[in-house]
Design a protein around this motif. Sequence first.
Motif, PDB file in Angstrom:
ATOM      1  N   GLY A  12     -14.383   2.321   8.346  1.00 38.31           N
ATOM      2  CA  GLY A  12     -13.707   1.165   8.919  1.00 38.31           C
ATOM      3  C   GLY A  12     -12.384   0.846   8.247  1.00 38.31           C
ATOM      4  O   GLY A  12     -11.779   1.691   7.587  1.00 38.31           O
ATOM      5  N   GLU A  13     -11.948  -0.407   8.431  1.00 39.00           N
ATOM      6  CA  GLU A  13     -10.630  -0.866   7.993  1.00 39.00           C
ATOM      7  C   GLU A  13     -10.722  -1.573   6.634  1.00 39.00           C
ATOM      8  O   GLU A  13     -11.697  -2.284   6.367  1.00 39.00           O
ATOM      9  N   TRP A  14      -9.665  -1.389   5.818  1.00 40.15           N
ATOM     10  CA  TRP A  14      -9.607  -2.000   4.489  1.00 40.15           C
ATOM     11  C   TRP A  14      -8.200  -2.467   4.154  1.00 40.15           C
ATOM     12  O   TRP A  14      -7.223  -1.831   4.565  1.00 40.15           O
ATOM     13  N   GLU A  15      -8.117  -3.545   3.382  1.00 40.17           N
ATOM     14  CA  GLU A  15      -6.890  -3.929   2.697  1.00 40.17           C
ATOM     15  C   GLU A  15      -7.030  -3.401   1.275  1.00 40.17           C
ATOM     16  O   GLU A  15      -8.133  -3.418   0.702  1.00 40.17           O
ATOM     17  N   VAL A  16      -5.926  -2.927   0.703  1.00 42.85           N
ATOM     18  CA  VAL A  16      -6.004  -2.258  -0.595  1.00 42.85           C
ATOM     19  C   VAL A  16      -4.988  -2.855  -1.565  1.00 42.85           C
ATOM     20  O   VAL A  16      -3.796  -2.906  -1.276  1.00 42.85           O
ATOM     21  N   ALA A  17      -5.493  -3.296  -2.716  1.00 45.82           N
ATOM     22  CA  ALA A  17      -4.636  -3.750  -3.804  1.00 45.82           C
ATOM     23  C   ALA A  17      -4.528  -2.603  -4.802  1.00 45.82           C
ATOM     24  O   ALA A  17      -5.520  -2.217  -5.436  1.00 45.82           O
ATOM     25  N   PRO A  27      -0.304   5.368 -21.373  1.00 52.83           N
ATOM     26  CA  PRO A  27      -0.943   4.065 -21.161  1.00 52.83           C
ATOM     27  C   PRO A  27       0.010   2.876 -21.310  1.00 52.83           C
ATOM     28  O   PRO A  27      -0.159   1.867 -20.645  1.00 52.83           O
ATOM     29  N   GLY A  28       1.029   2.965 -22.134  1.00 49.91           N
ATOM     30  CA  GLY A  28       1.947   1.858 -22.355  1.00 49.91           C
ATOM     31  C   GLY A  28       3.147   1.836 -21.426  1.00 49.91           C
ATOM     32  O   GLY A  28       4.078   1.058 -21.637  1.00 49.91           O
ATOM     33  N   SER A  29       3.148   2.669 -20.398  1.00 47.14           N
ATOM     34  CA  SER A  29       4.342   2.790 -19.550  1.00 47.14           C
ATOM     35  C   SER A  29       4.543   1.620 -18.604  1.00 47.14           C
ATOM     36  O   SER A  29       5.596   1.494 -18.000  1.00 47.14           O
ATOM     37  N   GLY A  30       3.553   0.773 -18.459  1.00 50.04           N
ATOM     38  CA  GLY A  30       3.682  -0.371 -17.558  1.00 50.04           C
ATOM     39  C   GLY A  30       3.051  -0.102 -16.208  1.00 50.04           C
ATOM     40  O   GLY A  30       2.971   1.039 -15.755  1.00 50.04           O
ATOM     41  N   TRP A  31       2.610  -1.181 -15.593  1.00 55.21           N
ATOM     42  CA  TRP A  31       1.908  -1.094 -14.307  1.00 55.21           C
ATOM     43  C   TRP A  31       2.796  -1.585 -13.179  1.00 55.21           C
ATOM     44  O   TRP A  31       3.575  -2.513 -13.356  1.00 55.21           O
ATOM     45  N   GLU A  32       2.649  -0.961 -12.013  1.00 47.60           N
ATOM     46  CA  GLU A  32       3.250  -1.468 -10.788  1.00 47.60           C
ATOM     47  C   GLU A  32       2.103  -1.791  -9.833  1.00 47.60           C
ATOM     48  O   GLU A  32       1.085  -1.101  -9.827  1.00 47.60           O
ATOM     49  N   GLU A  33       2.286  -2.863  -9.080  1.00 51.18           N
ATOM     50  CA  GLU A  33       1.258  -3.310  -8.146  1.00 51.18           C
ATOM     51  C   GLU A  33       1.841  -3.406  -6.749  1.00 51.18           C
ATOM     52  O   GLU A  33       2.984  -3.838  -6.580  1.00 51.18           O
ATOM     53  N   PHE A  34       1.042  -3.007  -5.762  1.00 46.61           N
ATOM     54  CA  PHE A  34       1.488  -3.041  -4.378  1.00 46.61           C
ATOM     55  C   PHE A  34       0.277  -3.008  -3.459  1.00 46.61           C
ATOM     56  O   PHE A  34      -0.816  -2.629  -3.874  1.00 46.61           O
ATOM     57  N   VAL A  35       0.479  -3.404  -2.234  1.00 50.52           N
ATOM     58  CA  VAL A  35      -0.611  -3.441  -1.259  1.00 50.52           C
ATOM     59  C   VAL A  35      -0.545  -2.226  -0.338  1.00 50.52           C
ATOM     60  O   VAL A  35       0.488  -1.556  -0.228  1.00 50.52           O
ATOM     61  N   GLY A  36      -1.659  -1.989   0.322  1.00 46.22           N
ATOM     62  CA  GLY A  36      -1.751  -0.921   1.302  1.00 46.22           C
ATOM     63  C   GLY A  36      -2.834  -1.264   2.309  1.00 46.22           C
ATOM     64  O   GLY A  36      -3.495  -2.306   2.206  1.00 46.22           O
ATOM     65  N   ALA A  37      -2.996  -0.395   3.274  1.00 45.74           N
ATOM     66  CA  ALA A  37      -4.047  -0.550   4.280  1.00 45.74           C
ATOM     67  C   ALA A  37      -4.677   0.813   4.504  1.00 45.74           C
ATOM     68  O   ALA A  37      -3.978   1.833   4.526  1.00 45.74           O
ATOM     69  N   SER A  38      -5.997   0.813   4.665  1.00 48.46           N
ATOM     70  CA  SER A  38      -6.730   2.070   4.799  1.00 48.46           C
ATOM     71  C   SER A  38      -7.702   2.003   5.973  1.00 48.46           C
ATOM     72  O   SER A  38      -8.198   0.925   6.321  1.00 48.46           O
ATOM     73  N   ARG A  39      -7.955   3.166   6.532  1.00 46.64           N
ATOM     74  CA  ARG A  39      -8.923   3.291   7.627  1.00 46.64           C
ATOM     75  C   ARG A  39      -9.705   4.570   7.415  1.00 46.64           C
ATOM     76  O   ARG A  39      -9.113   5.638   7.194  1.00 46.64           O
ATOM     77  N   CYS A  40     -11.033   4.476   7.458  1.00 33.79           N
ATOM     78  CA  CYS A  40     -11.909   5.623   7.222  1.00 33.79           C
ATOM     79  C   CYS A  40     -12.781   5.891   8.449  1.00 33.79           C
ATOM     80  O   CYS A  40     -13.385   4.973   9.000  1.00 33.79           O
ATOM     81  N   LEU A  41     -12.835   7.152   8.853  1.00 36.00           N
ATOM     82  CA  LEU A  41     -13.638   7.573   9.998  1.00 36.00           C
ATOM     83  C   LEU A  41     -14.716   8.561   9.546  1.00 36.00           C
ATOM     84  O   LEU A  41     -14.421   9.498   8.805  1.00 36.00           O
ATOM     85  N   PRO A  42     -15.956   8.367  10.017  1.00 34.29           N
ATOM     86  CA  PRO A  42     -17.044   9.287   9.657  1.00 34.29           C
ATOM     87  C   PRO A  42     -17.107  10.501  10.594  1.00 34.29           C
ATOM     88  O   PRO A  42     -16.726  10.412  11.765  1.00 34.29           O
ATOM     89  N   PHE A  43     -17.614  11.599  10.042  1.00 34.56           N
ATOM     90  CA  PHE A  43     -17.875  12.819  10.806  1.00 34.56           C
ATOM     91  C   PHE A  43     -19.177  13.448  10.303  1.00 34.56           C
ATOM     92  O   PHE A  43     -19.687  13.053   9.252  1.00 34.56           O
ATOM     93  N   GLU A  52      -7.176   7.494   5.783  1.00 38.18           N
ATOM     94  CA  GLU A  52      -5.740   7.497   5.584  1.00 38.18           C
ATOM     95  C   GLU A  52      -5.364   6.150   4.995  1.00 38.18           C
ATOM     96  O   GLU A  52      -5.815   5.109   5.467  1.00 38.18           O
ATOM     97  N   ILE A  53      -4.564   6.189   3.944  1.00 36.24           N
ATOM     98  CA  ILE A  53      -4.057   4.960   3.342  1.00 36.24           C
ATOM     99  C   ILE A  53      -2.543   4.928   3.515  1.00 36.24           C
ATOM    100  O   ILE A  53      -1.865   5.918   3.257  1.00 36.24           O
ATOM    101  N   ASP A  54      -2.064   3.788   4.001  1.00 32.53           N
ATOM    102  CA  ASP A  54      -0.631   3.570   4.192  1.00 32.53           C
ATOM    103  C   ASP A  54      -0.137   2.726   3.016  1.00 32.53           C
ATOM    104  O   ASP A  54      -0.670   1.639   2.753  1.00 32.53           O
ATOM    105  N   MET A  55       0.865   3.246   2.302  1.00 32.12           N
ATOM    106  CA  MET A  55       1.421   2.559   1.134  1.00 32.12           C
ATOM    107  C   MET A  55       2.928   2.388   1.333  1.00 32.12           C
ATOM    108  O   MET A  55       3.727   3.184   0.827  1.00 32.12           O
TER     109      MET A  55
END
Length: 155
Positions: A12-17, A27-43, A52-55
């Motif tokens: 199904g559909e997901w919002e992604v943080a 590890p000390g390089s710093g973090w970036e944060e952004f949103v995305g949207a994902s959709r998963c289909l079973p087979f 597929e995740i859209d970023m």
Amino acid sequence: MSSPHDFDFFHGEWEVANRRLTDFLQPGSGWEEFVGASRCLPFFDGAANVDEIDMPYLGSKGLTLRLFDRETEQWSLNWSSSGTGKLFPPVTGRFEDGRGEFYGDDTHDGKDVRVRFVWSGVSVSGARWEQAFSVDDGASWVTNWTMDFTRPKAS
């Protein structure tokens, strides 16, 4: 014990943080944060799925093909980026007690890395994925990307 239905929660559909290190090996390089949207289909009646995740922040999309091997009772997770159109080497593993751990080998910036994906906090309304790299064959790990999945709110 892993089964062909371990990833049924993910259909199904997901919002992604997203949260990721700017340098996957530092590890000390710093973090970036952004949103995305994902959709998963079973087979294959649940024994396979594609998401597929859209970023938009990265200007790219990612695709994962997951396949359950009934003989070994393990999953292979195969990732591709729209930026390259190539499959990265797979990670393989299984779920135990609601936690999925998957391992593989790859390279990053010319260095051999051991890769670990972990799925945790799995429910019908949320889940967490994290990626970590090791340059010392798993003696130490740098978690470099996390994704927190939540179901979209109904409008």
